[in-house]
Write a protein that holds these residues in place. Sequence first.
Motif: not given
Length: 416
Positions: A329-341, A371-379, A413-416
């Motif tokens: 299995a694989v899981r992808f992770f995102y930052p918790a907040q939009p625009g995170t530098v 995180p989504p929706p601002q960032g999908t793959v690129n997030g 970010a939460e992955h759900g």
Amino acid sequence: MAVHDDRPLLLMVRTGKREFREYLLRSLAPAYRVHVFTGVAPTWELDYVDGATELGSLLDVTAMAEAAQRLPDGPVAGVFTWDEARTLQTAELAVALGLPGDPAVTARCRDKLLTRRALAAAGVAQPASVPVGSLSQAFAEAARIGYPVILKPSDLALSVGVIKVTGPEELAAAYEFTSAVRHGALPDWRPQVLLEEYVDGEEISVDAAVHDGAVTPLCLARKEIGHPPYCIEIGHYVHGDDPLLHDPQLLRLLQDAHTALGFRDGVTHTEIKLSSRGPRIIEVNGRLGGDMIPYLGLRATGVDVALAAAAVACGLPPAAAPDRKLVAAVRFFYPAQPGTVIETLAFDRAGLPSAVDELALLAEPGDRRSPPPQGTVNGRVAYGTAVAATAAECEQALDAAGAALRVNGEPPAEHG
């Protein structure tokens, strides 16, 4: 005296990011002399390839064909790409070199509207779908098809711009969201929006090798979807003993879809919904799956998707005999907040379960991620893979990997 190397010469058009494609070149190198056509100077690829040609453009098929014919270690036995944006040029290059490829079929897979029309003409099970060019048309077609509906661009990958709409009060904002999607490499590109019937049920994908029209499934992945209503693929599970690999209805649908598209040679990544009314084709892509899916297949089943893909590119039947029955299995992770530098990004590997396999960082200091929706793959900022005897063990391992990740000192970010 030079030693003769009888490995076939395989021409690769672009390779992609190391974190997502290195394992494929690692599989190919012992069996093939790989030569890469690239738009930038190769770096990590040099550990696996026998040669590389840096071209000014990978859109000029004539220039690529001339460069291929000048290769000193030719002739080329097969041509392929893992890059969605270069599938059409790769098919044209293959034809120019007299190798397996069909640009018309590739275009039919590249454009979801053309896919829908070909499947509909053959009566292949799929959602109702219609292109919409205005919000008023979207309202009319959604009322005709019935809510919920899906909006998506006809010509992008990785669920970019895809959104579920549960009622008319959500449609205007959703239509604006999908219509606003842009292609980073094509400044003038604008999406053709498709409005489709929502299909219930679990979503899966099947990577397959096609030789002389016969479809051989290589890897079946069950998707983990998150961040509703945006239909974001946040992970995948591959079961080495998945009963769907032997399901006659699913296998017939897969073959019928490829026959309807005229797909006779190459690799595909087909997405299917296991609906309450039977399986339905969501899309067929003329390339291997991304998101590490072929790697999961290799770890879970022993089937090497890269070698199967290379075989059909050379006009040969694929080898696809599994030798194990694990779960990967694989899981992808995102930052918790939009625009995170990104300032710091790291996994704390201490104490992680043994089922944790690969951990990869996808951002560097100074990058901006959302995180989504601002960032999908690129997030995405990182991913983790897991291999174990059961899906539950993989899930626990990936939960632990997520808990061990810190983005600027904070959990993702939460992955759900």
